[in-house]
Every structure is written in C-alpha cells, then in structure tokens.
Design a protein around this motif. Sequence first.
Motif, PDB file in Angstrom:
ATOM      1  N   ARG A 239       0.736  -1.243  -0.055  1.00 19.22           N
ATOM      2  CA  ARG A 239       0.119  -0.082  -0.055  1.00 19.22           C
ATOM      3  C   ARG A 239       0.812   1.327  -0.019  1.00 19.22           C
ATOM      4  NH1 ARG A 239      -3.062  -0.108   4.997  1.00 19.22           N
ATOM      5  NH2 ARG A 239      -3.885  -2.195   4.117  1.00 19.22           N
ATOM      6  N   ARG A 240       1.984   1.379   0.650  1.00 22.41           N
ATOM      7  CA  ARG A 240       2.944   2.255   0.724  1.00 22.41           C
ATOM      8  C   ARG A 240       3.519   2.484  -0.425  1.00 22.41           C
ATOM      9  NH1 ARG A 240       7.503   2.487   3.868  1.00 22.41           N
ATOM     10  NH2 ARG A 240       7.531   0.193   4.357  1.00 22.41           N
ATOM     11  N   PHE A 241       3.804   1.479  -1.254  1.00 21.60           N
ATOM     12  CA  PHE A 241       4.600   1.475  -2.613  1.00 21.60           C
ATOM     13  C   PHE A 241       3.475   2.068  -3.473  1.00 21.60           C
ATOM     14  CE2 PHE A 241       5.590  -0.600  -6.669  1.00 21.60           C
ATOM     15  CZ  PHE A 241       6.719  -0.038  -6.892  1.00 21.60           C
ATOM     16  N   ARG A 242       2.429   1.471  -3.454  1.00 21.55           N
ATOM     17  CA  ARG A 242       1.265   2.140  -4.404  1.00 21.55           C
ATOM     18  C   ARG A 242       1.062   3.842  -4.172  1.00 21.55           C
ATOM     19  NH1 ARG A 242      -2.857  -2.735  -3.982  1.00 21.55           N
ATOM     20  NH2 ARG A 242      -1.884  -4.176  -4.954  1.00 21.55           N
ATOM     21  N   ARG A 243       0.937   4.106  -2.956  1.00 26.16           N
ATOM     22  CA  ARG A 243       0.810   5.468  -2.708  1.00 26.16           C
ATOM     23  C   ARG A 243       1.925   6.308  -3.264  1.00 26.16           C
ATOM     24  NH1 ARG A 243       0.591   5.894   2.940  1.00 26.16           N
ATOM     25  NH2 ARG A 243      -1.467   4.430   2.534  1.00 26.16           N
ATOM     26  N   SER A 244       3.324   5.925  -2.823  1.00 28.13           N
ATOM     27  CA  SER A 244       4.367   6.608  -3.360  1.00 28.13           C
ATOM     28  C   SER A 244       4.559   6.686  -5.142  1.00 28.13           C
ATOM     29  CB  SER A 244       5.729   5.869  -2.765  1.00 28.13           C
ATOM     30  OG  SER A 244       5.908   4.477  -3.324  1.00 28.13           O
ATOM     31  N   ILE A 245       3.872   5.482  -5.526  1.00 28.61           N
ATOM     32  CA  ILE A 245       3.897   5.630  -7.128  1.00 28.61           C
ATOM     33  C   ILE A 245       2.706   6.841  -7.646  1.00 28.61           C
ATOM     34  CG2 ILE A 245       3.305   4.245  -9.182  1.00 28.61           C
ATOM     35  CD1 ILE A 245       4.994   2.068  -8.196  1.00 28.61           C
ATOM     36  N   GLN A 246       1.710   6.526  -6.841  1.00 27.14           N
ATOM     37  CA  GLN A 246       0.766   7.589  -7.356  1.00 27.14           C
ATOM     38  C   GLN A 246       1.204   8.881  -6.973  1.00 27.14           C
ATOM     39  OE1 GLN A 246      -3.026   6.958  -5.125  1.00 27.14           O
ATOM     40  NE2 GLN A 246      -4.123   8.017  -6.829  1.00 27.14           N
ATOM     41  N   ASN A 247       1.956   9.336  -6.005  1.00 28.53           N
ATOM     42  CA  ASN A 247       2.289  10.626  -5.632  1.00 28.53           C
ATOM     43  C   ASN A 247       3.310  11.279  -6.809  1.00 28.53           C
ATOM     44  OD1 ASN A 247       0.676  10.708  -3.651  1.00 28.53           O
ATOM     45  ND2 ASN A 247       2.359  10.286  -2.044  1.00 28.53           N
ATOM     46  N   THR A 248       4.174  10.184  -7.311  1.00 30.66           N
ATOM     47  CA  THR A 248       5.094  10.519  -8.195  1.00 30.66           C
ATOM     48  C   THR A 248       4.725  10.876  -9.576  1.00 30.66           C
ATOM     49  OG1 THR A 248       5.664   8.507  -8.687  1.00 30.66           O
ATOM     50  CG2 THR A 248       7.010   9.384  -7.094  1.00 30.66           C
ATOM     51  N   GLY A 249       3.523  10.439  -9.819  1.00 32.78           N
ATOM     52  CA  GLY A 249       2.678  10.672 -11.132  1.00 32.78           C
ATOM     53  C   GLY A 249       3.055   9.650 -12.090  1.00 32.78           C
TER      54      GLY A 249
ATOM     55  N   LEU B 280       2.321   6.361 -12.605  1.00 34.75           N
ATOM     56  CA  LEU B 280       0.917   5.809 -13.282  1.00 34.75           C
ATOM     57  C   LEU B 280       0.557   6.494 -14.216  1.00 34.75           C
ATOM     58  CD1 LEU B 280      -0.818   3.820 -10.579  1.00 34.75           C
ATOM     59  CD2 LEU B 280       0.588   2.760 -12.327  1.00 34.75           C
ATOM     60  N   LYS B 281      -0.021   7.684 -13.902  1.00 35.33           N
ATOM     61  CA  LYS B 281      -0.522   8.699 -15.017  1.00 35.33           C
ATOM     62  C   LYS B 281       0.198   8.824 -16.248  1.00 35.33           C
ATOM     63  CE  LYS B 281      -2.506  12.573 -13.458  1.00 35.33           C
ATOM     64  NZ  LYS B 281      -2.520  13.787 -12.974  1.00 35.33           N
ATOM     65  N   GLU B 282       1.410   9.082 -16.241  1.00 38.96           N
ATOM     66  CA  GLU B 282       2.468   8.794 -17.352  1.00 38.96           C
ATOM     67  C   GLU B 282       2.423   7.653 -18.172  1.00 38.96           C
ATOM     68  OE1 GLU B 282       7.104   9.661 -18.446  1.00 38.96           O
ATOM     69  OE2 GLU B 282       6.677  10.158 -16.506  1.00 38.96           O
ATOM     70  N   LEU B 283       2.404   6.638 -17.363  1.00 33.23           N
ATOM     71  CA  LEU B 283       2.254   5.164 -17.970  1.00 33.23           C
ATOM     72  C   LEU B 283       1.115   5.225 -18.813  1.00 33.23           C
ATOM     73  CD1 LEU B 283       3.794   2.496 -18.324  1.00 33.23           C
ATOM     74  CD2 LEU B 283       2.425   1.887 -16.225  1.00 33.23           C
ATOM     75  N   ARG B 284      -0.030   5.584 -18.276  1.00 35.04           N
ATOM     76  CA  ARG B 284      -1.143   5.540 -18.891  1.00 35.04           C
ATOM     77  C   ARG B 284      -1.367   6.558 -20.138  1.00 35.04           C
ATOM     78  NH1 ARG B 284      -4.052   4.941 -13.465  1.00 35.04           N
ATOM     79  NH2 ARG B 284      -4.261   3.038 -13.042  1.00 35.04           N
ATOM     80  N   ALA B 285      -0.954   7.339 -20.019  1.00 39.90           N
ATOM     81  CA  ALA B 285      -0.746   8.433 -21.225  1.00 39.90           C
ATOM     82  C   ALA B 285      -0.167   8.032 -22.329  1.00 39.90           C
ATOM     83  CB  ALA B 285      -0.311   9.714 -20.715  1.00 39.90           C
ATOM     84  N   ARG B 286       1.005   7.008 -22.094  1.00 41.50           N
ATOM     85  CA  ARG B 286       2.044   6.545 -22.687  1.00 41.50           C
ATOM     86  C   ARG B 286       1.345   5.451 -23.748  1.00 41.50           C
ATOM     87  NH1 ARG B 286       7.926   8.148 -22.674  1.00 41.50           N
ATOM     88  NH2 ARG B 286       7.977   9.862 -21.458  1.00 41.50           N
ATOM     89  N   THR B 287       0.497   4.803 -22.915  1.00 38.59           N
ATOM     90  CA  THR B 287       0.007   3.433 -23.742  1.00 38.59           C
ATOM     91  C   THR B 287      -0.806   3.692 -24.887  1.00 38.59           C
ATOM     92  OG1 THR B 287      -2.020   3.327 -22.391  1.00 38.59           O
ATOM     93  CG2 THR B 287      -0.116   2.425 -21.482  1.00 38.59           C
ATOM     94  N   MET B 288      -1.213   4.792 -25.137  1.00 40.41           N
ATOM     95  CA  MET B 288      -2.057   5.123 -26.417  1.00 40.41           C
ATOM     96  C   MET B 288      -1.467   6.407 -27.016  1.00 40.41           C
ATOM     97  SD  MET B 288      -6.115   4.148 -25.446  1.00 40.41           S
ATOM     98  CE  MET B 288      -6.303   5.766 -25.120  1.00 40.41           C
ATOM     99  N   PHE B 289      -1.744   6.478 -28.357  1.00 33.72           N
ATOM    100  CA  PHE B 289      -1.406   7.698 -29.040  1.00 33.72           C
ATOM    101  C   PHE B 289      -2.273   8.923 -28.773  1.00 33.72           C
ATOM    102  CE2 PHE B 289      -1.662  10.641 -32.583  1.00 33.72           C
ATOM    103  CZ  PHE B 289      -0.385  11.132 -32.646  1.00 33.72           C
ATOM    104  N   GLU B 290      -2.133   9.777 -28.549  1.00 32.59           N
ATOM    105  CA  GLU B 290      -2.943  11.158 -28.311  1.00 32.59           C
ATOM    106  C   GLU B 290      -2.790  12.027 -29.271  1.00 32.59           C
ATOM    107  OE1 GLU B 290      -4.505  13.648 -24.431  1.00 32.59           O
ATOM    108  OE2 GLU B 290      -2.584  13.226 -24.608  1.00 32.59           O
ATOM    109  N   LYS B 291      -3.845  12.378 -30.129  1.00 33.63           N
ATOM    110  CA  LYS B 291      -3.591  13.258 -31.093  1.00 33.63           C
ATOM    111  C   LYS B 291      -3.324  14.741 -30.640  1.00 33.63           C
ATOM    112  CE  LYS B 291      -7.419  11.618 -34.227  1.00 33.63           C
ATOM    113  NZ  LYS B 291      -8.575  12.294 -34.865  1.00 33.63           N
ATOM    114  N   PRO B 292      -2.742  15.429 -31.436  1.00 30.94           N
ATOM    115  CA  PRO B 292      -2.569  16.847 -30.898  1.00 30.94           C
ATOM    116  C   PRO B 292      -3.671  17.676 -30.502  1.00 30.94           C
ATOM    117  CG  PRO B 292      -0.754  16.322 -32.893  1.00 30.94           C
ATOM    118  CD  PRO B 292      -1.935  15.233 -32.730  1.00 30.94           C
ATOM    119  N   THR B 293      -4.744  17.589 -31.168  1.00 27.29           N
ATOM    120  CA  THR B 293      -5.833  18.480 -30.647  1.00 27.29           C
ATOM    121  C   THR B 293      -6.472  17.811 -29.428  1.00 27.29           C
ATOM    122  OG1 THR B 293      -7.191  16.698 -32.046  1.00 27.29           O
ATOM    123  CG2 THR B 293      -6.319  18.819 -33.192  1.00 27.29           C
TER     124      THR B 293
END
Length: 70
Positions: free
Chosen positions: A17-27, A29-42
């Motif tokens: 639980r501490r590990f998950r919280r620390s990963i969430q605080n560093t951001g 997971l958010k970056e990993l999810r953003a990199r999984t799919m291509f996002e159009k510039p628009t």
Amino acid sequence: MTTVTLRPNEPVEVALRRFRRSIQNTGLLKELRARTMFEKPTERRKRKKSAAVSRQRKRSLRALPPKKMY
C-alpha cells in the motif's frame, strides 16, 4: 526509481500500500497510462486547456472571501 523497504514486523500488504501510494504521488501511473495510447495533438491541447480552466476556476474560488455561516 521508487523503492519501499520493509520495516520490522510490517505486513507485506501494508508495504504494498505504501508502494502504491508513493508511485501515485510521483505521477508514474498517470504518465504510463498516457504513453500506452497515441494522443492526437488536438486531444492533447483540449485536455491541457480544460485542466488550465479548472485550475483557474479553483484559484479564483480560493481568492474569494469565505461565505458567511449565518
């Protein structure tokens, strides 16, 4: 790199639980999810614009004096 060391007599679930919280605080997971799919510039511009609008709205609400309780 995020690391969590086990404390003496600490259950693994608590350390996880501490590990998950620390990963969430560093951001990470958010970056990993953003990199999984291509996002159009628009879409990227639209997302950043909406985030900026919500930040501005929060900032303006904080600047107002508190509402009267009576």
